[in-house]
Motif scaffolding. Structure first.
Motif, PDB file in Angstrom:
ATOM      1  N   ASN A 116      45.147  40.461  45.805  1.00 32.23           N
ATOM      2  CA  ASN A 116      44.660  39.940  47.083  1.00 32.23           C
ATOM      3  C   ASN A 116      43.705  40.912  47.761  1.00 32.23           C
ATOM      4  OD1 ASN A 116      46.080  37.491  46.934  1.00 32.23           O
ATOM      5  ND2 ASN A 116      47.931  38.427  47.737  1.00 32.23           N
ATOM      6  N   SER A 117      43.966  42.211  47.624  1.00 27.99           N
ATOM      7  CA  SER A 117      43.087  43.195  48.241  1.00 27.99           C
ATOM      8  C   SER A 117      41.713  43.188  47.574  1.00 27.99           C
ATOM      9  CB  SER A 117      43.704  44.593  48.172  1.00 27.99           C
ATOM     10  OG  SER A 117      43.767  45.070  46.839  1.00 27.99           O
ATOM     11  N   VAL A 122      38.184  45.176  49.430  1.00 26.31           N
ATOM     12  CA  VAL A 122      38.530  46.575  49.690  1.00 26.31           C
ATOM     13  C   VAL A 122      39.784  46.935  48.892  1.00 26.31           C
ATOM     14  CG1 VAL A 122      39.129  48.304  51.403  1.00 26.31           C
ATOM     15  CG2 VAL A 122      37.571  46.454  52.018  1.00 26.31           C
ATOM     16  N   TYR A 123      39.687  47.947  48.036  1.00 26.94           N
ATOM     17  CA  TYR A 123      40.847  48.426  47.292  1.00 26.94           C
ATOM     18  C   TYR A 123      40.553  49.830  46.774  1.00 26.94           C
ATOM     19  CZ  TYR A 123      38.137  47.152  43.120  1.00 26.94           C
ATOM     20  OH  TYR A 123      37.161  47.046  42.169  1.00 26.94           O
ATOM     21  N   GLU A 124      41.544  50.447  46.120  1.00 32.11           N
ATOM     22  CA  GLU A 124      41.377  51.792  45.567  1.00 32.11           C
ATOM     23  C   GLU A 124      41.505  51.737  44.054  1.00 32.11           C
ATOM     24  OE1 GLU A 124      44.258  54.190  47.645  1.00 32.11           O
ATOM     25  OE2 GLU A 124      42.869  54.590  49.280  1.00 32.11           O
ATOM     26  N   GLY A 125      40.529  52.318  43.375  1.00 30.53           N
ATOM     27  CA  GLY A 125      40.513  52.295  41.914  1.00 30.53           C
ATOM     28  C   GLY A 125      39.223  52.897  41.409  1.00 30.53           C
ATOM     29  N   VAL A 126      38.747  52.427  40.243  1.00 33.87           N
ATOM     30  CA  VAL A 126      37.516  52.973  39.679  1.00 33.87           C
ATOM     31  C   VAL A 126      36.368  51.970  39.728  1.00 33.87           C
ATOM     32  CG1 VAL A 126      38.771  54.577  38.196  1.00 33.87           C
ATOM     33  CG2 VAL A 126      38.109  52.333  37.293  1.00 33.87           C
ATOM     34  N   ILE A 207      37.155  51.470  47.112  1.00 34.82           N
ATOM     35  CA  ILE A 207      36.079  50.573  46.712  1.00 34.82           C
ATOM     36  C   ILE A 207      35.888  49.514  47.793  1.00 34.82           C
ATOM     37  CG2 ILE A 207      35.198  49.048  44.920  1.00 34.82           C
ATOM     38  CD1 ILE A 207      35.742  51.863  43.914  1.00 34.82           C
ATOM     39  N   THR A 208      34.696  49.468  48.352  1.00 36.74           N
ATOM     40  CA  THR A 208      34.368  48.435  49.332  1.00 36.74           C
ATOM     41  C   THR A 208      33.209  47.622  48.773  1.00 36.74           C
ATOM     42  OG1 THR A 208      35.060  49.853  51.167  1.00 36.74           O
ATOM     43  CG2 THR A 208      33.673  47.957  51.701  1.00 36.74           C
ATOM     44  N   VAL A 209      33.456  46.354  48.543  1.00 37.25           N
ATOM     45  CA  VAL A 209      32.462  45.504  47.885  1.00 37.25           C
ATOM     46  C   VAL A 209      31.861  44.533  48.887  1.00 37.25           C
ATOM     47  CG1 VAL A 209      32.018  43.902  46.006  1.00 37.25           C
ATOM     48  CG2 VAL A 209      33.781  45.665  45.752  1.00 37.25           C
ATOM     49  N   LYS A 210      30.565  44.672  49.149  1.00 37.08           N
ATOM     50  CA  LYS A 210      29.839  43.667  49.908  1.00 37.08           C
ATOM     51  C   LYS A 210      29.396  42.628  48.895  1.00 37.08           C
ATOM     52  CE  LYS A 210      26.188  43.143  53.388  1.00 37.08           C
ATOM     53  NZ  LYS A 210      25.481  41.995  52.789  1.00 37.08           N
ATOM     54  N   SER A 211      29.808  41.393  49.063  1.00 28.91           N
ATOM     55  CA  SER A 211      29.629  40.426  47.983  1.00 28.91           C
ATOM     56  C   SER A 211      28.234  39.813  47.910  1.00 28.91           C
ATOM     57  CB  SER A 211      30.677  39.313  48.084  1.00 28.91           C
ATOM     58  OG  SER A 211      30.533  38.585  49.290  1.00 28.91           O
ATOM     59  N   VAL A 212      27.456  39.881  48.989  1.00 34.56           N
ATOM     60  CA  VAL A 212      26.112  39.283  48.975  1.00 34.56           C
ATOM     61  C   VAL A 212      25.098  40.285  49.528  1.00 34.56           C
ATOM     62  CG1 VAL A 212      24.646  37.390  49.779  1.00 34.56           C
ATOM     63  CG2 VAL A 212      27.063  36.965  49.292  1.00 34.56           C
ATOM     64  N   ASP A 213      24.007  40.493  48.770  1.00 31.16           N
ATOM     65  CA  ASP A 213      22.906  41.356  49.217  1.00 31.16           C
ATOM     66  C   ASP A 213      21.597  40.583  49.180  1.00 31.16           C
ATOM     67  OD1 ASP A 213      24.041  44.010  49.764  1.00 31.16           O
ATOM     68  OD2 ASP A 213      24.603  43.992  47.645  1.00 31.16           O
ATOM     69  N   PHE A 214      20.742  40.858  50.143  1.00 30.37           N
ATOM     70  CA  PHE A 214      19.450  40.174  50.283  1.00 30.37           C
ATOM     71  C   PHE A 214      18.330  41.211  50.188  1.00 30.37           C
ATOM     72  CE2 PHE A 214      15.813  38.340  52.303  1.00 30.37           C
ATOM     73  CZ  PHE A 214      15.935  36.957  52.212  1.00 30.37           C
ATOM     74  N   VAL A 215      17.342  40.948  49.318  1.00 29.87           N
ATOM     75  CA  VAL A 215      16.204  41.861  49.168  1.00 29.87           C
ATOM     76  C   VAL A 215      14.909  41.056  49.223  1.00 29.87           C
ATOM     77  CG1 VAL A 215      15.056  43.573  47.710  1.00 29.87           C
ATOM     78  CG2 VAL A 215      17.562  43.425  47.724  1.00 29.87           C
ATOM     79  N   ARG A 228      30.539  39.034  43.760  1.00 30.30           N
ATOM     80  CA  ARG A 228      31.789  38.338  43.467  1.00 30.30           C
ATOM     81  C   ARG A 228      31.955  37.205  44.468  1.00 30.30           C
ATOM     82  NH1 ARG A 228      36.024  41.209  42.532  1.00 30.30           N
ATOM     83  NH2 ARG A 228      34.719  42.908  41.844  1.00 30.30           N
ATOM     84  N   PHE A 229      32.834  36.273  44.150  1.00 28.44           N
ATOM     85  CA  PHE A 229      33.103  35.144  45.039  1.00 28.44           C
ATOM     86  C   PHE A 229      34.467  35.382  45.685  1.00 28.44           C
ATOM     87  CE2 PHE A 229      29.915  33.698  42.133  1.00 28.44           C
ATOM     88  CZ  PHE A 229      29.119  32.833  42.871  1.00 28.44           C
ATOM     89  N   GLY A 230      34.437  36.161  46.773  1.00 27.22           N
ATOM     90  CA  GLY A 230      35.670  36.575  47.423  1.00 27.22           C
ATOM     91  C   GLY A 230      35.889  35.927  48.772  1.00 27.22           C
TER      92      GLY A 230
END
Length: 407
Positions: A116-117, A122-126, A207-215, A228-230
């Motif tokens: 779920n995290s 947001v979670y802790e890992g590699v 680990i903090t994942v922003k799922s959508v980036d715009f360029v 990702r689709f979170g």
């Protein structure tokens, strides 16, 4: 609680699968009855049971199960280390794993919290998404900027060992549990790439994942990358489309490379941005061959836009739903490498005490009825490799090809 589980199973699963899943229910059945598996004069280890009601139609003999339970709890050298709750979770996990489906899994409370995290971003890992193919654990996608991403981990790397332990008999939840850990701690991974072993010493991080980036790529071209689709993707996607529309962009490259998937409803929402209300965007097919269509419930804001789509071996599940749907519906061109090929849908159930159960309940199909598993993934219209040398030098020939097509 058992009656609710039984009702759920009877409602959603064929009898054969229900019989297997309900094997677990026998754990609670008949402990106070006299079973014929003990030798004369031997005493059973006392077990206090709750929720012992048996669902109708279950005729499994649990004598052998209780025989093993009794021997383990009475005869194991480390009796203080025998935890009955862990035995129960192990029994459930073994039952589910016996299906041979790497995506039908039981998650104990710790693993369920970790899952779920990850969806929350947001979670802790590699920073890797783990999957399974041909009986081996492998990296679906590394997260950009994570310890794994910085170390050069690539999609489709086989995870051979975790801290020296062979992974051939590990489930996906087992591997996730082993790799996750407190930020700042170390872990050693042994990967296989093109038959060559790669040893990596990694330090876990938050680990903090922003799922959508715009360029802004200039000349009215926007690049939107979905990682990702979170849980936050719908809002982030809407913000990106607001920018696309309000600032007058007219052409789009949708980057789904190294996107391991996630929520089906979010993939459907993204697809809905490009079509009219009532358009069939994806289909589900259950064990009986019955199909359910998922249709757009709104007028998409990008109906005049046909995006070019970037995919690779790390594009799986929900990202394949979007890529396959846009190709079927709009004729979008796919650039890069063949996608991962995960064409099944898992129903997520929350159980007691924080545990969870994911059950494969259907195949998903593109609007034209394509099942990605049948072909080992989505084939691309323009195959362009991204080599390790390209990555090291900062080149992106896949993006360059997409730009040449969209302009």
């Amino acid at each position: 609680m058992l009656s609710k589980i039984a009702n759920f199973i009877n409602k959603y699963y064929p009898a054969a699968v229900a019989g297997l899943i309900l094997f677990l229910v026998g754990i609670w059945v008949g402990q106070n009855a006299t079973l014929g598996f003990l030798k004369t004069g031997s005493a059973r280890t006392p077990v206090s049971l709750s929720n012992r009601a048996s669902p109708s139609g279950v005729t499994v003999d649990f004598g052998e199960f209780w025989n093993v339970w009794d021997k383990v709890t009475k005869e194991h050298l480390d009796k203080k280390g025998v935890d009955q709750q862990k035995l129960l979770y192990g029994a459930i996990g073994g039952l589910v794993n016996s299906l041979g489906d790497p995506y039908t899994v039981f998650l104990d409370p710790e693993n369920n919290k970790s899952f779920n995290s990850e969806l929350s971003g947001v979670y802790e890992g590699v920073g890797i998404e783990i999957g399974s193919k041909d009986g081996r654990l492998l990296v679906i996608a590394p997260i950009s900027g994570s310890p794994a991403g910085k170390a050069g981990v690539l999609a489709s790397d086989v995870i051979a060992k975790i801290d020296g332990k062979d992974t051939s008999s590990m489930t996906i939840p087992d591997a996730v549990k082993a790799i996750r850990g407190q930020a700042g701690t170390n872990i050693k991974l042994t990967l296989l790439r093109d038959g060559k072993a790669i040893e990596l010493d990694l330090k876990r991080a938050k680990i903090t994942v922003k799922s959508v980036d715009f360029v802004d790529k200039g000349a009215g071209v926007a690049l939107i990358k979905i990682s990702r689709f979170g849980d936050t993707t719908k809002d982030e996607w809407s913000d990106a489309i607001n920018k696309f529309v309000s600032e007058g962009f007219s052409k789009l490259i949708l980057d789904l490379r190294n996107d391991p998937g996630g929520r089906l409803d979010t993939a459907v929402y993204v697809l809905g941005e490009f079509v009219k209300t009532g358009t069939v965007m994806v289909q589900e097919e259950d064990a009986n061959g019955l199909r359910q269509e998922f249709k757009s419930d709104r007028e998409g804001r990008l109906q005049a836009v046909t995006p070019v789509i970037l995919v690779n071996k790390g594009s799986a599940s929900a990202s394949e739903i979007v890529a396959g749907g846009l190709r079927d519906l709009l004729g979008s061109k796919l650039v890069g490498e063949k996608s991962f090929g995960k064409g099944t849908v898992q129903k997520v159930e929350d159980l007691t005490k924080g545990a969870g159960l994911h059950i494969t309940v259907a195949k998903w199909l593109t609007p034209k009825g394509t099942w990605v598993n049948a072909n080992g993934g989505l084939s691309v219209d323009f195959e362009v490799k991204l080599t390790e040398a390209d990555i090291a030098s900062g080149k992106d020939p896949q993006l360059a090809k997409a730009l040449s097509l969209v302009k």
